[in-house]
Design a protein around this motif. Structure first.
Motif, short mmCIF file in Angstrom:
data_model
loop_
_atom_site.label_atom_id
_atom_site.label_comp_id
_atom_site.label_asym_id
_atom_site.label_seq_id
_atom_site.Cartn_x
_atom_site.Cartn_y
_atom_site.Cartn_z
N ILE A 11 -35.18 -44.42 -13.90
CA ILE A 11 -36.25 -44.67 -14.86
C ILE A 11 -37.30 -45.59 -14.23
N ASP B 54 -29.15 -36.14 -14.68
CA ASP B 54 -29.47 -35.78 -16.07
C ASP B 54 -30.52 -36.66 -16.72
N THR B 55 -31.25 -37.42 -15.93
CA THR B 55 -32.15 -38.42 -16.52
C THR B 55 -33.40 -37.82 -17.16
N PHE B 56 -34.14 -37.03 -16.37
CA PHE B 56 -35.43 -36.57 -16.89
C PHE B 56 -35.50 -35.06 -17.09
N LYS B 57 -34.83 -34.32 -16.24
CA LYS B 57 -35.00 -32.88 -16.25
C LYS B 57 -33.66 -32.22 -16.48
N ASP B 58 -33.73 -30.94 -16.69
CA ASP B 58 -32.53 -30.13 -16.80
C ASP B 58 -31.61 -30.40 -15.61
N GLU B 59 -30.33 -30.53 -15.88
CA GLU B 59 -29.38 -30.91 -14.84
C GLU B 59 -29.35 -29.91 -13.68
N HIS C 132 -28.93 -44.79 -14.54
CA HIS C 132 -30.19 -44.24 -15.06
C HIS C 132 -31.34 -45.22 -14.85
#
Lengths: 332, 332, 332, 332, 332, 332
Positions: free
Chosen positions: C180, C207-212, C176
């Protein structure tokens, strides 16, 4: 809340919805010329919130003879204990015998709903609870179910029928369908804002296409001060709405300057989950409860004759004579 | 059984029983001039017996446009799996969007009842099961509840409304009230026999005043060959109807020469208790089931849009596009 | 896999890591002039996969006298039963007595890891399992832990040290942190593709910022055929990776034409969860397992003397003399 | 206890023990010319005793740039809550990104051991607890495991490595091997007494060949005032050390005039068993704990970036920005 | 085994041990001049081994009138089902009514003991079981308890009274008291051998002063071929006799050339423990069972009148008339 | 209650009921010329009410030598803790060694019964409890069982033997047999009243042929003020006596003016059921307890030698020397 004026249902009055043996009993008694003044007592199998009594009262007002009757009852919305007598009717038996099914059924279903609602409301410790369960009951009882939920303590309900009975505004946001048809949450929210009258709160549903946190910020940026809340309704396939999700959305909204936007939570919310949210201090501003209330098991009620012409009597298993209950008030 | 012809309810057609946000969605789409052909799929949260589809069909027949629609469904009474699509509607969204609440609620409540009935019927291994639960539901759904129970496999029901919907004779014996008013079980049974038309079975309720075995012999002696059955309904305060009681009453009736008299059992009969009676070979000739069926939890249904103008789409947590289900038949 | 050549650790050889009483015992025996040929047997407290034997062998090779010794053992990676003798050493006691601590500890820790790995591998029914647990053990054992996991059946591991010991390529995607810092998953994925040698698979963490699902499509569109897989690592706060999420991402990738993109799952994956994924046929192409393997409880081993100068002897609770085990092979 | 000076391990510094994707991330960032000041926070998945921080500090002291860094942390041995931030590093990411694996692993393993030790120490209510578990872990971590146990509250440990790290004397008695080789407990005890320096306590192991009570009296008679304690280590095959055995040995020693001889208990002692011994007031003077401490599950730690160049950011599931924790102290 | 000839007890014949209301009933019936031929049936509340019937038969032989009686029964030692009729008496009521208490009590207690013995015998899979429980019951029933145990399958018992009733040799070894008084196990064993007649087996109790394995070898060396067995009776304070102890003693005896010495196990042996010993193949040659058999709960028996002067009758809860049971044999 | 004078049983004195190895031990000691003064202590395996001590005392008075003995004990009926010494005998061993079996057995059986009785009495909170279990034990112990129940707190018992031992009136009503023979409950009750002396309470058993409530009123009407109580003994086949049945019978008796008639409850009454009756305030005037008391598991007692000729000694597992217990009183 002002209690509504119920009208007895035609099917009830005609005996259409009654157990057939009551129809037959009344017929036999007529043939036999028997119409004693009989006292019937009604009690619940388990503790809960009494509901349906207003509708029962409306029925009795229509069928009992003008004179020669006495009705004692607990009031709509009162707490009742297991086996406590909540209704006592003394009147010529033929006038009301046919309606035992309807009386029991009305109290059973309504008290079941009101009791489940009360559990949620108490667990929510002041956070408003709204009844969202119309979609899980037959439409013939959608309104009365929502009425019962509000008697149990809900602040609102989603059906127009329930809202009308309780004199509240129907509560709702937008369904996934609107967003799917419009293709984007922000677009749908803007359309909603454009076409809805000002008294309808702007509540945007934020789990349809994108991450909930991302979508919350998008709709907040689009509507600004006009946005009242976001609704989180994450489906089970995606892990449902978690306590941490609420905290994160709250933090991200706050960080972006949208402290005024409230968070509304729905989707499979049970009593147990309300308790967890409250226990762990999730910053929820409202719960939408579906089948926990609407699918609540009815509370079985039992009706027994305890006096015939003022003489104590009872079937095996019951105590003959009037069961003392100082909480009862004479209502008719 | 010939399926009845349902008439859509006025409250449903007007949107009165709908979740308010569907009313608003249709209004917004109208303002936006959007009415795409949309495909909605409906599935149940758990396995069971599908019921309510006939009523849903009647509603759709009334609201869908003449052309430009396609409806696929499983049939009334079919078994369905968890998450299996049981209904798929393709039509302009504005024509049916408002009715998602009613469609879901009808299927939820009816399938809940039919599924519980089916469990009882299967557990009873051929012993007839009758729905006696009208007294535990709101009278507005007493008829449809009994209808659902019969769809689930019950051979009869106690409400006239349910009997009318299913084309059966309403089933019932006599209530405790008749016996209490007449003062004696034999007297009540004789009056019943005197005043009821011949097609009504003579079934005497034998737990009101005296020991069930003693009373069974008394009514058998009084009515002789005319007595069809006795009904055991011993209350919980007296230990409920036990398996041994049924065996004993059977033995005592046989010993006294009343082998033709059948034994009917009711009173708090649950699925678990049916299984025990059958397992231990209690000589029961019929079960009367109340709240196990009528108080069954509705089966939640979910409706999702899966295509807009033939293009696959879905909210998060669902798979875009038509979900294949070869069991669906086109019904409209 | 070719087994590595282990080098005995200095701390072990010097007795630094031994229980002090072995150091003292050897000293006392020297003073007393006692150095009998003694037979020590080693067994495990519970069943599992034997691991660490190669390292033990390297130690014994270094310390046993050239002549006058015999060592019998099960092989690295063999299954062993509870209480089965897995190692038997016959040699002058002073030559190896000091190393009982190291022998037991090596076998205990390594067999614990290998056994947990084997459980995962068996549960995964052919889906590749990779050891991702280096971050949960002290770095001094990160390599040997990953080695043990691979002895247990994992196809790869995340630490360079483990990879070197096992002659595999270290396995990994991107953390991640990279995303980031780069601010966007697609950007990070493109940078990864740009700077990494071609033999490193392009696996994007989605899966870090948005819907997977949304992010999976974005990276697939960005990298096209070069994208090897997406990795789902949804945190517990967001409901972890669910079976339905994998199915949905698979469906959405397929629908968009990215059937070649594999799905790799990580994040709190336990034996129980592997079983559920496999049971419900989630389309997983690889599991990354962390603390289920790396945090596995060591399997306690016990060492006992059973013969002194060929005479059977044993402490209370043990059987004197050699314990027969035909599975043992002479290794030295 | 004076905390030791740790030296960073070569394998850690070189990245050999790191997850490969951190090595790759640093490489990619170098290629991209990105080295932002990033804030990483580390928290534990469950509550416990923090341990390993001194070793982490030694690592950071070696790798962080001289200026431009800030490190906040809880101290070695402090209690920490679940999810509490125990370490916060602010520095150019390239300086420390590679070490996330080692930082997490060190804290995980050491805190797991220290926490288990603390549980035992608290349960023992003042009775000294010694770490005897070196034989159940890989020798590469035997010393650091014993160090962690002492941080958790143990008064001593059996490995020389652990003793050196903590500045204590290694603790130990005699192993069964010595007695078996010498052929008699009394003979072995006398030899021990003869050859060991005076500062080593004379503790005799009394369960090898004869009844524990009989052997205790024999060694007490042989050594008299010089005998410090007996150690009971009865194996599971013989019912383990029971509470009653300790009481009996105490009583028999006292009766024979050996009140000065202490009783030390070992052999499969778990937290639960310590509680029972203490609860039932067994006269134990010391517990030797093996795999309950050395086999304790590591406590998983998670590291997240929360700020990049002072701007709050976080992956999904985490709250962007610094997490307030007034218990943290600036350590670098 | 030849069944003994029982003599009815004086207290039973006089009615002294009867429930007083039977005494009164017979008195009332005499006053009323009522002495109908009545049929009484006796059944057990749970399944088991019938025992006590011989003693009941002896009582009935003494009290029933010479003519005018019929007695049907299952035989001593037969298996019986729950609620199966095991005894049916038809005779003038006054002749036997007083003895219902004694009949029920004899069957209850004896069948309880026999059933527990049978459970042990079946679990022991051929290993002999001896009843050692006289010390746990009132001496007035020690003999009949041991008799019942042997009916249930035990090969012997410890009380002379039980041995006399069953025509067996009383079984026993030596108590701890003998060894404590003589001060040494070997000394006591030699004295035993010196003074006991040759037909008494030489069984030495080996857990009094020294380790069981050590003591076993000492007595074997002292008595040589004359030693029949050792008895292990390790107390709970020392972890009871474990499976491993038996294996170890066996191995050490064999190793020392005493393969002929058998191992007898006692001390808190329950059904569960027998199963474990057998399951894990402990080389036990005999079990001594105390309170598992002697403290077995009596099996309640119920006696009911089913016919009066050949006319079926029964109290509520029972079926009037003879209960068919083809397994019954006429015994009088 | 005045404690009875017990006479030692012939079988006990002769050693007939003893474990054979005590007979042999005394014989060996005589041959060896050993008769040391030995101190034996007796303790119970679990807490309870001590009973049987009077009978033990009578035995010791008969067998101990005139001089040279000392006996310390707790008193009949005292509460004892688990493992508390309740009896200590110091005397020449040959005088009492043979009686260890009888001493242990008497205390075991009697204390088991007394302890179960005490549990019932305490649970009944002042409602009298009567021992009705003679029918479930061998007649040889019926009297001593009832004696023990009364020592435990019962106010009466059903056997004449027990009543004689305790100086109470035997308690009883009428059995079902009397009613079945007389053909009617009222008839039987009148006959009872006619023939029984006035000091016998008129208690009518009311569950034989008719409903208990109906029958209660019939016998009350027949006997009027002379009726002391009704006994409810509903069998399990009819749901046993329920709490509600007691309440209903009470109410119906009161309503009909029979407030003086008490209600006595029997039939499968366990400790658990007493607690429920008391908890829910069922108006019970007396409980008749059968197998809960009479089938109580004996409390195992253990006897150990602790001194020989004033020198402390003990077998393994016990503490040598006198066990201090200030509660013991010298009784001989």
């Amino acid at each position: 809340m002002i209690l509504p004026k119920f009208e007895p249902n035609e099917g009830v009055l005609s005996g259409e919805t009654a157990d057939i043996y009551f129809t037959r009993t009344v017929e036999i008694l007529r043939h036999e010329g028997l119409n004693p003044v009989a006292t019937m007592e009604v009690f619940a199998s388990r503790a809960g919130i009494l509901c349906g009594m207003e509708e029962v009262k409306a029925l009795l007002a229509r069928v009992l003879p003008e004179a020669n009757h006495e009705v004692w009852a607990l009031a709509e919305g009162e707490a009742m204990s297991a086996k406590e007598v909540v209704l006592r009717i003394t009147a010529p038996y033929q006038s009301y015998g046919l309606y035992e099914t309807a009386i029991g059924g009305t109290l059973a279903h309504c008290s079941g709903w009101a009791t489940a609602a009360r559990e949620c409301v108490e667990a929510a410790r002041g956070i408003p609870v709204i009844s969202f369960g119309a979609r899980h009951v037959h439409p013939s009882v959608a309104g009365i179910m929502d009425y019962s939920a509000i008697i149990g303590g809900c602040v609102g309900c989603s059906s127009a029928a329930g809202a009308r009975l309780t004199g509240t505004e129907p509560a709702g946001t937008m369904p996934h369908a609107l967003i799917i048809i419009m293709g984007d949450t922000v677009k749908a929210t803007i359309a909603f804002d454009k076409h809805m009258p000002p008294e309808v709160s702007r509540v945007s549903l934020v789990d349809t296409f994108k991450d909930e946190a991302e979508e919350s910020l998008r709709v907040a940026q689009a509507l600004g001060d006009k946005l009242h809340s976001v609704r989180l309704d994450t489906p089970g396939e995606r892990g449902r709405v978690t306590i941490d999700l609420v905290k994160e959305v709250r933090a991200r909204l706050d960080l972006a300057g949208f402290k005024h936007v409230k968070i509304f939570v729905s989707g499979g919310i049970s009593l147990e989950r309300i308790k967890q949210f409250v226990e762990e201090e999730a910053p929820v501003d409202g719960f939408g409860i579906g089948s926990y209330i609407s699918g609540a098991k009815p509370i079985d009620f039992t009706a027994d004759l305890h006096e015939i012409e003022s003489k104590p009597i009872a079937k095996r298993g019951r105590i003959p004579g009037i069961t003392p209950n100082p909480r009862l008030k004479r209502i008719m």
